[in-house]
Design a protein around this motif. Structure first.
Motif, short mmCIF file in Angstrom:
data_model
loop_
_atom_site.label_atom_id
_atom_site.label_comp_id
_atom_site.label_asym_id
_atom_site.label_seq_id
_atom_site.Cartn_x
_atom_site.Cartn_y
_atom_site.Cartn_z
N ASP A 111 24.86 69.06 77.45
CA ASP A 111 25.15 69.77 78.70
C ASP A 111 26.40 69.22 79.40
OD1 ASP A 111 21.62 69.83 79.26
OD2 ASP A 111 22.87 71.51 78.62
N THR A 112 26.92 68.13 78.87
CA THR A 112 28.13 67.54 79.46
C THR A 112 29.29 68.53 79.40
OG1 THR A 112 27.48 65.28 78.93
CG2 THR A 112 29.83 65.70 79.24
N ALA A 113 29.88 68.81 80.55
CA ALA A 113 30.96 69.79 80.64
C ALA A 113 31.47 69.84 82.07
CB ALA A 113 30.46 71.18 80.24
N VAL A 114 32.58 70.55 82.25
CA VAL A 114 33.00 70.93 83.60
C VAL A 114 32.32 72.26 83.92
CG1 VAL A 114 34.93 71.50 85.11
CG2 VAL A 114 35.20 69.74 83.34
N TYR A 115 31.66 72.30 85.06
CA TYR A 115 30.92 73.49 85.47
C TYR A 115 31.73 74.22 86.55
CZ TYR A 115 26.82 72.12 82.83
OH TYR A 115 25.95 71.81 81.82
N TYR A 116 31.90 75.53 86.36
CA TYR A 116 32.70 76.35 87.25
C TYR A 116 31.85 77.41 87.93
CZ TYR A 116 36.70 74.43 84.68
OH TYR A 116 37.62 73.60 84.12
N CYS A 117 32.01 77.51 89.22
CA CYS A 117 31.40 78.61 89.97
C CYS A 117 32.26 79.86 89.77
CB CYS A 117 31.33 78.23 91.44
SG CYS A 117 30.54 79.47 92.50
N ASN A 118 31.60 81.00 89.68
CA ASN A 118 32.30 82.26 89.40
C ASN A 118 31.78 83.35 90.32
OD1 ASN A 118 31.75 84.99 87.72
ND2 ASN A 118 33.74 84.16 87.17
N ALA A 119 32.70 84.19 90.79
CA ALA A 119 32.34 85.38 91.56
C ALA A 119 32.98 86.58 90.86
CB ALA A 119 32.84 85.26 92.99
N ASP A 120 32.15 87.51 90.42
CA ASP A 120 32.63 88.64 89.62
C ASP A 120 32.38 89.93 90.37
OD1 ASP A 120 32.05 89.67 86.15
OD2 ASP A 120 33.21 90.57 87.77
N GLY A 121 33.47 90.58 90.76
CA GLY A 121 33.36 91.85 91.49
C GLY A 121 33.85 93.03 90.68
N THR A 122 34.02 92.85 89.36
CA THR A 122 34.60 93.91 88.56
C THR A 122 33.72 95.16 88.53
OG1 THR A 122 33.64 92.88 86.58
CG2 THR A 122 35.92 92.34 87.10
N THR A 169 33.46 71.27 88.57
CA THR A 169 32.84 69.98 88.88
C THR A 169 32.29 69.39 87.58
OG1 THR A 169 31.24 68.83 90.31
CG2 THR A 169 30.58 71.00 89.49
N GLN A 170 32.55 68.12 87.38
CA GLN A 170 32.18 67.46 86.13
C GLN A 170 30.71 67.07 86.15
OE1 GLN A 170 34.17 66.65 83.26
NE2 GLN A 170 32.16 66.13 82.41
N VAL A 171 30.03 67.41 85.07
CA VAL A 171 28.65 66.96 84.83
C VAL A 171 28.65 66.17 83.53
CG1 VAL A 171 26.29 67.65 84.31
CG2 VAL A 171 27.58 68.86 86.09
N THR A 172 28.21 64.92 83.60
CA THR A 172 28.15 64.06 82.43
C THR A 172 26.73 63.58 82.24
OG1 THR A 172 30.43 63.32 82.79
CG2 THR A 172 29.05 61.98 81.33
N LEU A 187 36.20 79.29 96.20
CA LEU A 187 34.82 78.95 95.89
C LEU A 187 34.74 77.43 95.88
CD1 LEU A 187 34.16 81.40 92.91
CD2 LEU A 187 33.87 81.81 95.36
N VAL A 188 33.90 76.87 96.71
CA VAL A 188 33.84 75.42 96.88
C VAL A 188 32.57 74.88 96.24
CG1 VAL A 188 33.89 73.51 98.51
CG2 VAL A 188 35.16 75.62 99.01
N GLU A 189 32.75 74.07 95.21
CA GLU A 189 31.62 73.53 94.45
C GLU A 189 31.34 72.09 94.86
OE1 GLU A 189 33.33 75.82 90.52
OE2 GLU A 189 34.04 73.91 91.27
N SER A 190 30.09 71.68 94.63
CA SER A 190 29.72 70.29 94.84
C SER A 190 28.48 69.98 94.01
CB SER A 190 29.46 70.00 96.32
OG SER A 190 28.41 70.80 96.80
N GLY A 191 28.23 68.69 93.80
CA GLY A 191 26.98 68.28 93.18
C GLY A 191 27.07 67.72 91.78
N GLY A 192 28.24 67.70 91.19
CA GLY A 192 28.34 67.15 89.84
C GLY A 192 28.20 65.63 89.84
N GLY A 193 28.17 65.05 88.65
CA GLY A 193 28.07 63.60 88.55
C GLY A 193 27.55 63.15 87.20
N LEU A 194 27.15 61.90 87.17
CA LEU A 194 26.62 61.28 85.95
C LEU A 194 25.10 61.19 86.05
CD1 LEU A 194 26.97 59.62 83.29
CD2 LEU A 194 27.21 57.59 84.76
N GLN A 234 21.36 60.53 83.50
CA GLN A 234 20.81 60.14 82.21
C GLN A 234 20.14 61.33 81.54
OE1 GLN A 234 18.21 56.78 82.89
NE2 GLN A 234 19.92 55.33 82.81
N PRO A 235 20.04 61.30 80.22
CA PRO A 235 19.30 62.37 79.52
C PRO A 235 17.88 62.50 80.06
CG PRO A 235 20.55 61.06 77.96
CD PRO A 235 20.67 60.35 79.28
N GLY A 236 17.46 63.75 80.24
CA GLY A 236 16.16 64.03 80.82
C GLY A 236 16.17 64.14 82.32
#
Length: 118
Positions: free
Chosen positions: A89-100, A112-115, A4-11, A13-15
């Motif tokens: 909301d600052t965190a590392v965001y993970y994409c997930n695929a659930d086939g259970t 991907t880090q979001v700050t 799973l290939v993620e993109s788009g995180g970054g720094l 400002q609030p709002g």
């Protein structure tokens, strides 16, 4: 190996806003529930949002009304539009695929880090 290939995180400002993207293999995208989770330092990983192939969505309480999950079935991509971002909301965001639900596995992106900070 499912990637799973993620993109788009970054720094941001609030709002402010950010949009995360995740591309999955076509073999699982059409039948798996796709989603986003996040993990802040010292905290457990938590649900952000999920979307089924039917389009049905689910959101974690902290992001309801601010985040929107969507999927592009033609390009095997899932997106997370994040608006009105807060420092918490600052965190590392993970994409997930659930086939259970269909006898499949669970797969994670690399994160991907979001700050959110001024």
């Amino acid at each position: 190996q499912v990637q799973l290939v993620e993109s788009g995180g970054g720094l941001v400002q609030p709002g402010g806003s950010l949009k995360l993207s995740c591309v999955a293999p076509g073999s699982i995208f059409s039948i798996y529930v796709m989603g986003w989770y996040r993990q802040a330092p010292g905290k457990p990983r938590e649900l952000v949002a999920t979307i089924a192939n039917s389009g049905s969505t689910k959101y974690g309480d902290p992001v309801k009304g601010r985040f929107n999950i969507s999927r592009d079935n033609a390009n095997y991509a899932v997106f997370l539009q994040m608006n009105s971002l807060k420092p918490e909301d600052t965190a590392v965001y993970y994409c997930n695929a659930d086939g259970t639900g269909r006898g499949g596995g669970v797969y994670w992106g690399q994160g991907t880090q979001v700050t959110v900070s001024s």
